[in-house]
Design a protein around this motif. Structure first.
Motif, PDB file in Angstrom:
ATOM      1  N   SER A 154      33.329  49.013  42.212  1.00  0.00           N
ATOM      2  CA  SER A 154      32.315  47.974  42.463  1.00  0.00           C
ATOM      3  C   SER A 154      32.141  47.816  43.962  1.00  0.00           C
ATOM      4  N   PRO A 155      31.018  47.215  44.405  1.00  0.00           N
ATOM      5  CA  PRO A 155      30.812  46.978  45.841  1.00  0.00           C
ATOM      6  C   PRO A 155      31.697  45.889  46.420  1.00  0.00           C
ATOM      7  N   GLY A 156      32.505  45.225  45.600  1.00  0.00           N
ATOM      8  CA  GLY A 156      33.407  44.204  46.126  1.00  0.00           C
ATOM      9  C   GLY A 156      33.785  43.176  45.077  1.00  0.00           C
ATOM     10  N   VAL A 157      34.843  42.455  45.343  1.00  0.00           N
ATOM     11  CA  VAL A 157      35.291  41.395  44.439  1.00  0.00           C
ATOM     12  C   VAL A 157      34.217  40.310  44.362  1.00  0.00           C
ATOM     13  N   GLY A 158      33.845  39.939  43.154  1.00  0.00           N
ATOM     14  CA  GLY A 158      32.836  38.912  42.971  1.00  0.00           C
ATOM     15  C   GLY A 158      31.409  39.411  43.042  1.00  0.00           C
ATOM     16  N   VAL A 313      32.520  36.069  33.609  1.00  0.00           N
ATOM     17  CA  VAL A 313      33.306  35.758  34.803  1.00  0.00           C
ATOM     18  C   VAL A 313      34.583  35.019  34.428  1.00  0.00           C
ATOM     19  N   ARG A 314      34.464  34.081  33.492  1.00  0.00           N
ATOM     20  CA  ARG A 314      35.632  33.294  33.074  1.00  0.00           C
ATOM     21  C   ARG A 314      36.683  34.174  32.390  1.00  0.00           C
ATOM     22  N   ARG A 315      36.251  35.026  31.457  1.00  0.00           N
ATOM     23  CA  ARG A 315      37.205  35.886  30.735  1.00  0.00           C
ATOM     24  C   ARG A 315      37.877  36.896  31.657  1.00  0.00           C
ATOM     25  N   ALA A 316      37.128  37.357  32.675  1.00  0.00           N
ATOM     26  CA  ALA A 316      37.688  38.344  33.613  1.00  0.00           C
ATOM     27  C   ALA A 316      38.484  37.680  34.728  1.00  0.00           C
ATOM     28  N   ALA A 317      38.521  36.355  34.738  1.00  0.00           N
ATOM     29  CA  ALA A 317      39.240  35.596  35.786  1.00  0.00           C
ATOM     30  C   ALA A 317      38.802  36.007  37.181  1.00  0.00           C
ATOM     31  N   MET A 318      37.482  36.189  37.350  1.00  0.00           N
ATOM     32  CA  MET A 318      36.938  36.558  38.649  1.00  0.00           C
ATOM     33  C   MET A 318      36.887  35.331  39.546  1.00  0.00           C
ATOM     34  N   ARG A 319      37.488  35.427  40.719  1.00  0.00           N
ATOM     35  CA  ARG A 319      37.515  34.300  41.637  1.00  0.00           C
ATOM     36  C   ARG A 319      37.619  34.793  43.064  1.00  0.00           C
TER      37      ARG A 319
END
Length: 321
Positions: A154-158, A313-319
């Motif tokens: 990916s191009p970056g976190v988030g 986003v919630r299920r993947a715990a993206m923060r």
């Protein structure tokens, strides 16, 4: 004394409005919340050039990148709601950023006044040719057998690409490892080199590599096939309609902007998008021209897009802290 001042102010308001004249009567500022040179910048400059001609006022571009688009969006969220400060919003800078950033300095649901869509960049799911995969079902089978887990870039976190990869893993019910990079270019380079086998991104930067055979496209992550690659089936056609990851580009003002000014901007936007030359240039860039039926229709799309991404986003715990 205070009452007299208030009455005087109320009486002066209509005369001030009349003195200002019809909207717009001075330059408009468009904030593009990304650095110059990217797709957002290209789309913004192309469309606002046509809008400026129709509005009779220049539209001054201000590139203000940072924090996944949040810094530029904040400028518009906190500007006077008069229609003279706009933002080129998108699925990354407004939707994903508002869901993954730990601290967002505005309420994305109320801080902006939706005007209309400009274009939609269908995301394409690609694999390195060394991976024996030609469809989502085959990707699912390979991912289920893989140990360690299959990885995706990916191009970056988030980023939208991060969220899209998580959406694919959730829909296929497989575990996949996220490998973040500092932008699309570095991520694409490693996918081309075969270091990371899976990548999901807007079609435009990947199309030459698909055509050359350096990458294999397995699906369009959207509801409709791409005009640029009409033979490539969508995720829905392959049995996974929940995978929908298009990059959209739209125009928004500051929340509370008067409806008549929104209507004026909307009319100029859609007239520009109807221009054959503008449409041709957007299509050549791998984008689908996607005008909204009305500002209200785009507002509904904006809300639905956020609702679709929130559980991913919630299920993947993206923060992003």
């Amino acid at each position: 004394m205070r009452r007299r001042a208030l009455v005087a102010g109320l009486m002066a308001a209509p005369s001030l409005a009349r003195a200002e004249g019809p909207f717009p009567n001075r330059p408009i500022r468009l904030v593009i919340p990304w650095p110059p040179g990217g797709t957002n910048d290209i789309v913004g400059r192309l469309v606002t050039e046509g809008m400026a001609a129709r509005l009779g006022q220049p539209i001054v571009i201000e590139n203000r990148g940072g924090a996944g688009g949040m810094l530029g969006a904040e400028v518009v969220a906190k500007a006077p709601p008069d229609g003279y400060t706009l933002v080129l919003g998108g699925s990354g800078s407004l939707t994903i950023t508002s869901l993954v950033q730990a601290r967002v300095p505005y309420d994305v649901a109320t801080a902006f006044a939706p005007i209309g869509m400009m274009a939609l960049g269908p995301n394409v799911i690609v694999v390195h040719p060394s991976l024996p995969v030609h469809s989502l079902k085959e990707l699912q089978a390979v991912a289920r057998r893989s140990s360690p887990p299959l990885s995706y870039a990916s191009p970056g976190v988030g980023s939208t690409g991060h969220a899209a990869g998580a959406m694919i893993a959730q829909a296929l019910e497989v575990e996949m490892e996220h490998i973040p990079y500092r932008g699309t270019g570095p991520a694409l380079n490693d996918v081309l080199a075969g270091r990371v086998p899976v990548f999901t991104n807007a079609l435009a930067p990947m199309q030459p590599h698909i055509q050359s055979g350096a990458l294999r496209a397995i699906a369009i992550a959207g509801q409709r096939r791409s005009t640029a690659m009409p033979a490539l089936p969508t995720t829905g056609e392959q049995g996974f309609p929940q995978i929908e990851a298009a990059t959209w580009f739209a125009l928004l003002g500051t929340g509370g902007t008067p409806p008549d000014r929104i209507a004026t901007l909307f009319a100029a936007l859609n007239a520009t998008l109807a221009d054959p030359e503008v449409r041709r240039k957007l299509l050549e860039g791998g984008l689908e021209v996607e005008p909204s039926e009305s500002p209200e229709a785009f507002a509904r799309y904006f809300a639905e897009d956020r609702a679709r991404w929130a559980p991913v986003v919630r299920r993947a715990a993206m923060r992003v802290e």
